[in-house]
Write a protein that holds these residues in place. Structure first.
Motif, short mmCIF file in Angstrom:
data_model
loop_
_atom_site.label_atom_id
_atom_site.label_comp_id
_atom_site.label_asym_id
_atom_site.label_seq_id
_atom_site.Cartn_x
_atom_site.Cartn_y
_atom_site.Cartn_z
N ARG A 42 0.83 -1.20 0.00
CA ARG A 42 0.00 0.00 0.00
C ARG A 42 0.86 1.25 0.00
O ARG A 42 1.94 1.29 0.59
CB ARG A 42 -0.92 0.03 1.23
N GLY A 75 -6.16 6.26 -4.26
CA GLY A 75 -6.05 4.85 -3.97
C GLY A 75 -5.61 4.01 -5.15
O GLY A 75 -5.39 2.81 -5.01
N ARG A 116 -3.84 7.48 -0.68
CA ARG A 116 -5.13 6.99 -0.20
C ARG A 116 -5.67 7.94 0.85
O ARG A 116 -4.91 8.61 1.56
CB ARG A 116 -4.99 5.61 0.43
N ALA A 174 -9.15 8.50 3.83
CA ALA A 174 -9.97 7.75 4.77
C ALA A 174 -11.01 6.94 4.00
O ALA A 174 -11.48 7.34 2.94
CB ALA A 174 -10.66 8.72 5.73
N SER A 175 -11.37 5.79 4.56
CA SER A 175 -12.28 4.89 3.85
C SER A 175 -13.63 5.55 3.58
O SER A 175 -14.25 5.29 2.54
CB SER A 175 -12.48 3.61 4.66
N GLU A 176 -14.07 6.43 4.48
CA GLU A 176 -15.37 7.07 4.28
C GLU A 176 -15.36 8.05 3.10
O GLU A 176 -16.42 8.50 2.65
CB GLU A 176 -15.81 7.80 5.55
N SER A 192 -14.22 7.17 0.16
CA SER A 192 -14.21 6.36 -1.06
C SER A 192 -15.58 6.42 -1.71
O SER A 192 -16.33 5.44 -1.75
CB SER A 192 -13.82 4.91 -0.74
N ARG A 241 -11.12 -5.60 3.79
CA ARG A 241 -10.92 -4.44 4.64
C ARG A 241 -10.28 -4.81 5.98
O ARG A 241 -9.47 -4.06 6.51
CB ARG A 241 -12.24 -3.72 4.87
N GLU A 298 -8.03 -3.23 -0.03
CA GLU A 298 -8.91 -2.38 0.79
C GLU A 298 -9.58 -1.32 -0.06
O GLU A 298 -10.75 -0.99 0.15
CB GLU A 298 -8.13 -1.70 1.92
N VAL A 299 -8.85 -0.77 -1.02
CA VAL A 299 -9.42 0.26 -1.89
C VAL A 299 -10.56 -0.31 -2.71
O VAL A 299 -11.61 0.31 -2.87
CB VAL A 299 -8.32 0.86 -2.80
N GLU A 328 -13.46 -0.66 -0.40
CA GLU A 328 -14.02 0.61 0.08
C GLU A 328 -14.85 1.31 -0.99
O GLU A 328 -15.85 1.96 -0.68
CB GLU A 328 -12.88 1.51 0.54
#
Length: 391
Positions: free
Chosen positions: A43, A146, A152, A154-156, A158, A247, A296-297, A300
């Motif tokens: 990553r 990402g 990248r 934060a996941s929120e 995406s 994730r 993870e990307v 997400e």
């Protein structure tokens, strides 16, 4: 949500988990255009790409398998653009900074700016010799967050809305003045529609043309990718498990896609291309691009794509010449989605919307049929230039 267990699962549960993750990962990776790859990449740091990361194996794989040769990707300028949440977006440009028109290319889900390899070469060459004196346009390519060499967040973040904000940041930083044509493939087309929702004021003023390639305005969760009904039900059942695995246990998910690399490459070939004689090097090239996308990307972004509804974002696009292009054998986002876009953007005969359906082409039409795609984009730029000259 249930707490993650601290012990290794029972062997039988482990086997089920592997199978579920493989199917789910493949489903997630192909949902907007590609399957997963045989090579995993570490990553990038959150928001801050490191020089060491940018020279890892996947980049070497891309150079080795580039359909135009290992030295084909010349850039006149490179830069990083900071998004509103601090993520750095990798940008490459071809052509003079003061060209009268700028074309910005936005790539698809789990791909990178390298997916535009053919268009980068052929359009760059055509535009450079269009009037015999100086290039008529500048080409701007960037990696979505990402993906590729971009950082990248934060996941929120995406989401398509965030990708639209990223595109706005690229325009502000790299194209602060002059007319712009936006070209989006798959998730990139959704990003363009997201920008129309976020900044409708740009369309008809700064944004003077758009191309939506192999894309959709919504209902992606209902796609079956050409699978039989039984396998579609299996995919739906295991996808939540696979998303959780990607994730919460990314190392396990990365190992899974390495172990199943050959199978996944076959899926890539089947779901991304339609031509019987497609060059295996192109399949490998897609595989290598996906290597830069952490699992993870993929996990997400999938909910945002599955729940996409950009039908309300199309009004601004009616103000500018728009190309809608698809392959007739696209199994990821079938041509009916493009037909619906044309219907909502139309009428086709008013000179604003052009609809091009390319025979014997799949979702990766920009790699599979680059000549036809290049001709369609050139025709769009001519239409844009004519409108600009007449205004």
């Amino acid at each position: 949500m249930a707490r993650e267990p601290h012990h290794l699962p029972h062997p039988s549960a482990h086997t089920v988990g592997v199978v579920g993750a493989v199917v789910g990962l493949a489903a997630a990776g192909t949902a907007a255009g590609v399957a997963l790859t045989r090579i995993a990449r570490r990553r990038l740091d959150v928001g801050w790409p490191r020089a060491a990361d940018l020279a890892e194996v996947p980049e070497a794989e891309l150079r080795a398998s580039d359909p135009l040769g290992p030295d084909a990707r010349r850039a006149d300028r490179t830069a990083f653009v900071r998004a509103d949440d601090g993520v750095l977006l990798n940008v490459e440009e071809v052509g003079p900074h003061d060209a009268p028109l700028t074309v910005v290319f936005v790539h698809g889900y789990a791909l990178s700016l390298h997916s535009w390899a053919f268009q980068r070469r052929t359009l760059g060459a055509q535009l450079a010799t269009a009037n015999g004196h100086r290039p008529t346009a500048r080409l701007v390519f960037y990696d979505q967050r990402g993906h590729g060499a971009s950082g990248r967040g934060a996941s929120e973040n995406s989401t398509i809305a965030q990708l639209a904000g990223d595109l706005a940041a690229v325009l502000e930083a790299r194209v602060p003045r002059g007319p712009v044509v936006l070209v989006g493939h798959s998730m990139g087309g959704m990003t363009v529609m997201g920008l129309a929702s976020l900044r409708p004021d740009l369309f008809g003023t700064r944004v003077v043309g758009a191309a939506l390639i192999s894309t959709s305005s919504g209902n992606l969760a209902e796609l079956n990718f050409g699978l039989p009904e039984f396998l579609t039900r299996v995919r739906a059942a295991v996808l939540p498990v696979a998303a959780w695995t990607m994730r919460r246990r990314p190392a396990f998910a990365e190992r899974t896609r390495r172990v199943t690399a050959d199978l996944v490459s076959i899926v890539t070939r089947s779901l991304s291309f339609a031509s019987a004689d497609v060059d295996p090097a192109l399949v490998h090239y897609v595989d290598a691009m996906i290597a830069g996308t952490p699992v993870e990307v993929i996990a997400e972004f999938y909910p945002s794509l599955a729940g996409l509804d950009e039908t309300g974002s199309l009004d601004p696009l009616r103000r500018v010449p728009t190309l809608v292009l698809t392959g007739d054998a696209d199994r990821m986002i079938p041509k009916e989605h493009s037909e619906l876009l044309v219907e909502r953007l139309g009428p086709e005969g008013d000179g604003r919307v052009e609809f091009v359906v390319i025979p014997d082409a799949g979702h990766m039409v920009l790699l599979e049929k680059p000549g036809v795609v290049g001709d369609a984009l050139t025709a769009l730029l001519r239409r844009v230039t004519a409108v600009q000259a007449g205004s």
